[in-house]
Write an enzyme that holds these catalytic residues in place. Structure first.
Site, PDB file in Angstrom:
ATOM      1  N   GLN A  66      -1.700  56.275  -3.725  1.00  0.00           N
ATOM      2  CA  GLN A  66      -0.562  55.657  -3.213  1.00  0.00           C
ATOM      3  C   GLN A  66       0.711  56.048  -4.067  1.00  0.00           C
ATOM      4  O   GLN A  66       1.798  56.034  -3.579  1.00  0.00           O
ATOM      5  CB  GLN A  66      -0.864  54.101  -3.621  1.00  0.00           C
ATOM      6  CG  GLN A  66       0.003  53.098  -3.290  1.00  0.00           C
ATOM      7  CD  GLN A  66       0.163  51.870  -4.010  1.00  0.00           C
ATOM      8  OE1 GLN A  66      -1.462  51.516  -4.610  1.00  0.00           O
ATOM      9  NE2 GLN A  66       0.654  50.823  -3.757  1.00  0.00           N
ATOM     10  N   ILE A  89      -7.987  66.231  -3.993  1.00  0.00           N
ATOM     11  CA  ILE A  89      -9.338  67.075  -3.339  1.00  0.00           C
ATOM     12  C   ILE A  89      -9.131  66.560  -1.984  1.00  0.00           C
ATOM     13  O   ILE A  89     -10.117  66.687  -1.238  1.00  0.00           O
ATOM     14  CB  ILE A  89     -10.749  66.418  -4.162  1.00  0.00           C
ATOM     15  CG1 ILE A  89     -10.827  64.922  -4.139  1.00  0.00           C
ATOM     16  CG2 ILE A  89     -10.823  67.101  -5.315  1.00  0.00           C
ATOM     17  CD1 ILE A  89     -11.911  64.461  -4.646  1.00  0.00           C
ATOM     18  N   ILE A 107     -10.711  67.449 -10.596  1.00  0.00           N
ATOM     19  CA  ILE A 107     -10.443  67.244 -11.716  1.00  0.00           C
ATOM     20  C   ILE A 107     -11.919  67.395 -12.686  1.00  0.00           C
ATOM     21  O   ILE A 107     -12.030  67.360 -13.825  1.00  0.00           O
ATOM     22  CB  ILE A 107      -9.963  66.136 -12.525  1.00  0.00           C
ATOM     23  CG1 ILE A 107     -10.768  64.652 -11.704  1.00  0.00           C
ATOM     24  CG2 ILE A 107      -8.431  66.035 -12.071  1.00  0.00           C
ATOM     25  CD1 ILE A 107     -10.458  63.497 -12.696  1.00  0.00           C
ATOM     26  N   TYR A 195     -13.801  50.360 -13.785  1.00  0.00           N
ATOM     27  CA  TYR A 195     -12.491  50.872 -13.510  1.00  0.00           C
ATOM     28  C   TYR A 195     -11.719  50.623 -14.978  1.00  0.00           C
ATOM     29  O   TYR A 195     -11.270  51.180 -15.955  1.00  0.00           O
ATOM     30  CB  TYR A 195     -11.753  50.108 -12.564  1.00  0.00           C
ATOM     31  CG  TYR A 195     -10.335  50.469 -12.365  1.00  0.00           C
ATOM     32  CD1 TYR A 195      -9.914  51.649 -12.164  1.00  0.00           C
ATOM     33  CD2 TYR A 195      -9.144  49.315 -12.386  1.00  0.00           C
ATOM     34  CE1 TYR A 195      -8.557  52.045 -12.177  1.00  0.00           C
ATOM     35  CE2 TYR A 195      -7.836  49.665 -12.059  1.00  0.00           C
ATOM     36  CZ  TYR A 195      -7.460  50.781 -12.098  1.00  0.00           C
ATOM     37  OH  TYR A 195      -6.134  51.207 -11.925  1.00  0.00           O
ATOM     38  N   LYS A 199     -10.748  52.775 -18.240  1.00  0.00           N
ATOM     39  CA  LYS A 199      -8.982  52.698 -18.744  1.00  0.00           C
ATOM     40  C   LYS A 199      -8.932  52.554 -20.095  1.00  0.00           C
ATOM     41  O   LYS A 199      -8.018  53.008 -20.718  1.00  0.00           O
ATOM     42  CB  LYS A 199      -8.184  52.116 -17.532  1.00  0.00           C
ATOM     43  CG  LYS A 199      -8.032  52.301 -16.340  1.00  0.00           C
ATOM     44  CD  LYS A 199      -7.187  53.868 -16.178  1.00  0.00           C
ATOM     45  CE  LYS A 199      -7.040  53.934 -14.518  1.00  0.00           C
ATOM     46  NZ  LYS A 199      -6.141  55.269 -14.522  1.00  0.00           N
TER      47      LYS A 199
HETATM   48  N1  LIG Z   1      -1.617  51.576  -7.520  1.00  0.00           N
HETATM   49  C1  LIG Z   1      -1.593  50.669  -8.329  1.00  0.00           C
HETATM   50  O1  LIG Z   1      -1.647  49.466  -8.077  1.00  0.00           O
HETATM   51  C2  LIG Z   1      -2.191  50.926  -9.836  1.00  0.00           C
HETATM   52  C3  LIG Z   1      -2.506  52.424 -10.135  1.00  0.00           C
HETATM   53  N2  LIG Z   1      -2.893  52.646 -11.288  1.00  0.00           N
HETATM   54  C4  LIG Z   1      -3.270  53.948 -11.625  1.00  0.00           C
HETATM   55  O2  LIG Z   1      -2.469  54.890 -11.124  1.00  0.00           O
HETATM   56  C5  LIG Z   1      -3.140  56.120 -10.701  1.00  0.00           C
HETATM   57  C6  LIG Z   1      -2.963  56.452  -9.514  1.00  0.00           C
HETATM   58  O3  LIG Z   1      -3.182  55.225  -8.511  1.00  0.00           O
HETATM   59  P1  LIG Z   1      -3.240  55.364  -7.001  1.00  0.00           P
HETATM   60  O4  LIG Z   1      -2.213  56.530  -6.565  1.00  0.00           O
HETATM   61  O5  LIG Z   1      -2.929  53.785  -6.596  1.00  0.00           O
HETATM   62  O6  LIG Z   1      -4.664  55.735  -6.581  1.00  0.00           O
HETATM   63  P2  LIG Z   1      -5.231  56.096  -5.349  1.00  0.00           P
HETATM   64  O7  LIG Z   1      -6.743  55.738  -5.489  1.00  0.00           O
HETATM   65  O8  LIG Z   1      -4.521  55.947  -4.263  1.00  0.00           O
HETATM   66  O9  LIG Z   1      -5.487  57.583  -5.528  1.00  0.00           O
HETATM   67  C7  LIG Z   1      -6.237  58.462  -6.125  1.00  0.00           C
HETATM   68  C8  LIG Z   1      -6.446  59.537  -5.863  1.00  0.00           C
HETATM   69  O10 LIG Z   1      -7.334  60.232  -6.827  1.00  0.00           O
HETATM   70  C9  LIG Z   1      -7.992  61.521  -6.085  1.00  0.00           C
HETATM   71  N3  LIG Z   1      -9.374  61.970  -6.640  1.00  0.00           N
HETATM   72  C10 LIG Z   1     -10.461  61.242  -6.494  1.00  0.00           C
HETATM   73  N4  LIG Z   1     -11.457  61.959  -7.217  1.00  0.00           N
HETATM   74  C11 LIG Z   1     -10.845  63.306  -7.544  1.00  0.00           C
HETATM   75  C12 LIG Z   1     -11.270  64.102  -8.293  1.00  0.00           C
HETATM   76  N5  LIG Z   1     -12.486  64.576  -8.454  1.00  0.00           N
HETATM   77  N6  LIG Z   1     -10.241  65.306  -8.325  1.00  0.00           N
HETATM   78  C13 LIG Z   1      -9.012  65.063  -8.190  1.00  0.00           C
HETATM   79  N7  LIG Z   1      -8.651  64.062  -7.526  1.00  0.00           N
HETATM   80  C14 LIG Z   1      -9.464  62.970  -7.264  1.00  0.00           C
HETATM   81  C15 LIG Z   1      -8.353  60.612  -4.744  1.00  0.00           C
HETATM   82  O11 LIG Z   1      -8.476  61.748  -3.644  1.00  0.00           O
HETATM   83  C16 LIG Z   1      -6.877  59.835  -4.477  1.00  0.00           C
HETATM   84  O12 LIG Z   1      -5.964  60.708  -3.703  1.00  0.00           O
HETATM   85  C17 LIG Z   1      -4.498  55.975 -11.022  1.00  0.00           C
HETATM   86  O13 LIG Z   1      -5.054  56.387 -12.142  1.00  0.00           O
HETATM   87  C18 LIG Z   1      -4.645  54.136 -11.063  1.00  0.00           C
HETATM   88  O14 LIG Z   1      -5.616  53.802 -12.042  1.00  0.00           O
HETATM   89  C19 LIG Z   1      -2.734  51.850 -12.301  1.00  0.00           C
HETATM   90  C20 LIG Z   1      -2.481  50.603 -12.010  1.00  0.00           C
HETATM   91  C21 LIG Z   1      -1.906  49.874 -10.727  1.00  0.00           C
HETATM   92  C1  LIG Z   2      -3.819  46.943 -10.853  1.00  0.00           C
HETATM   93  C2  LIG Z   2      -4.729  48.144 -10.292  1.00  0.00           C
HETATM   94  O1  LIG Z   2      -5.139  48.991 -11.365  1.00  0.00           O
HETATM   95  C3  LIG Z   2      -5.083  48.442  -9.086  1.00  0.00           C
HETATM   96  N1  LIG Z   2      -3.988  48.163  -8.213  1.00  0.00           N
HETATM   97  C4  LIG Z   2      -6.333  47.815  -8.554  1.00  0.00           C
HETATM   98  O2  LIG Z   2      -5.931  46.556  -8.040  1.00  0.00           O
HETATM   99  O3  LIG Z   2      -7.625  48.138  -8.977  1.00  0.00           O
END
Ligand SMILES: NC(=O)C1=CN([C@@H]2O[C@H](COP(=O)(O)OP(=O)(O)OC[C@H]3O[C@@H](n4cnc5c(N)ncnc54)[C@H](O)[C@@H]3O)[C@@H](O)[C@H]2O)C=CC1
Ligand SMILES: CC(=O)[C@H](N)C(=O)O
Length: 373
Positions: A66, A89, A107, A195, A199
């Protein structure tokens, strides 16, 4: 040794006299994050970092989720298209592949991570790979591997090559025993999801590497992020993105959280700007290494009410998913982000009406917004 000794004196003296406001000094930035204990006995552990005057060479892991594509866009505007490598990936869609450098990077492949960082002379790393809260509960072994083992690989590589490392944390790093209103940076952290546990582990490990090895680790606890042109990856806050797509498609939405579930949220532009700002902040401005950031806080019912102003026919119904509801009920309702505001000037731009207007003004939503205005 003499130079190290002098540095110890200068840094420790300055640390003691430092007030809460940002401290400016003439020392090269890469020394400033090190308190006396942080300079390791074997300083040659670190390779020479790129000059602070040069633009960073950036790697984003998990970049096809995202948040990653938007982050790459922001960083490429700032540092140049070819300075920012997106990795994941998965296979990128054509428009992402054409928009700048992309590489396949798992990773969990430790050796490959070294190769990438060395071959591309990476100086900044944004570690976005993760399994989010709901998908993490559905596959705990994979969440442990990606969120914990993967993080260990990233920390080792970043420390070895003196890379500035950003790892996002989350409101999910708090749990049912944390205070739920204006949760401070330092508070009880006993999350009940894999999760959240991973974190908290990332926050603590990053800070440990900072203190032990001088790794320039920076971390923000993001709220739920709302974006128009990228889909969420399986979290508890996903409803707040899906509701907009449903509203424009068929005027109705079935929400998987209760009407009264209050959670902290943020528009993606604020989130990505905060991320760049904390990475650019001089080390001496950062009184801590893991910051809360906050923007708005609302319930599904309140969000639906604002949406109805623009889409009067919109209707929301509720079919609660017990797993997601239990997670949401254990998370803060709002965060205290005053330290980020004080240390490096964090300020959000998007309030709830602004966020809704911006979401609706994307693509097919624009005519309705104009009509409502
Ligand atoms: N979107 C949100 O509302 C929030 C996101 N975050 C953090 O921000 C970061 C990014 O979040 P998003 O883009 O929403 O996550 P997402 O779930 O949309 O994307 C995560 C990406 O990690 C990749 N991935 C999974 N396994 C992998 C591996 N072995 N090697 C490399 N890549 C791998 C997936 O293919 C995916 O594209 C995350 O660490 C998340 O915890 C934190 C709080 C809120
Ligand atoms: C707040 C976050 O970390 C994420 N959007 C989730 O809902 O898991």
């Amino acid at each position: 040794m003499l130079i190290l000794g002098m540095l110890r004196q200068v840094v420790s003296g300055t640390m003691q006299s430092r007030a809460s406001s940002c401290w400016k000094a003439a020392l090269p930035l890469r020394f400033l994050g090190h308190s006396p204990q942080q300079i390791p006995a074997d300083a040659s552990f670190y390779s020479t970092s790129a000059s602070e005057a040069e633009p960073p060479r950036v790697l984003i892991t998990g970049g096809l989720g995202q948040l990653g594509v938007g982050l790459a866009g922001l960083l490429r505007k700032r540092f140049g298209r070819d300075s920012v490598i997106l990795s994941d990936i998965r296979k990128p869609p054509a428009h992402v592949f054409c928009s700048g450098p992309f590489i396949y990077a798992d990773i969990l492949d430790y050796k490959k991570l070294h190769e990438i960082v060395v071959n591309h002379r990476i100086t900044w790393l944004f570690h976005y790979s993760a399994l989010l809260s709901a998908v993490g509960e559905a596959n705990v072994p994979l969440a442990k591997a990606v969120n914990i083992t993967g993080l260990h690989n990233i920390l080792e590589v970043a420390a070895k090559y003196n890379v500035r490392l950003f790892v996002p944390s989350t409101i999910g790093a708090f749990g049912p025993t944390s205070p739920r209103n204006h949760t401070p940076d330092f508070s009880i952290q006993r999350p009940r999801t894999i999760y959240g546990v991973s974190k908290v582990h990332a926050e603590l490990m990053g800070e440990y590497y900072y203190h032990r090895y001088g790794l320039d680790f920076r971390c923000l606890r993001y709220p739920g992020i709302i974006s128009a042109d990228s889909q969420p990856g399986g979290g508890t806050t996903d409803y707040a993105v899906q509701i907009f797509h449903a509203a424009v498609k068929n005027n109705r939405f079935e929400c998987n959280l209760k009407a009264s579930t209050r959670l902290p949220m943020m528009y993606i532009d604020d989130c990505l700007r905060a991320t760049l700002e904390v990475m650019e902040a001089p080390s001496e401005c950062l009184s801590i290494r893991t910051y809360n950031i906050s923007a708005v806080s609302f319930t599904p019912e309140e969000l639906a009410q604002v949406l109805c102003k623009y889409v009067p026919e919109f209707q929301i119904t509720y079919r609660v998913d017990p797993l997601r509801q239990a997670i949401a009920d254990s998370w803060p309702m709002s965060l205290d982000d005053s330290t980020a505001r004080k240390d490096w000037g964090w300020k959000h731009d998007f309030d709830l009406p602004g966020l809704v207007r911006t979401m609706l003004s994307f693509q097919g939503f624009s005519t309705r917004v104009a009509h409502a205005n």
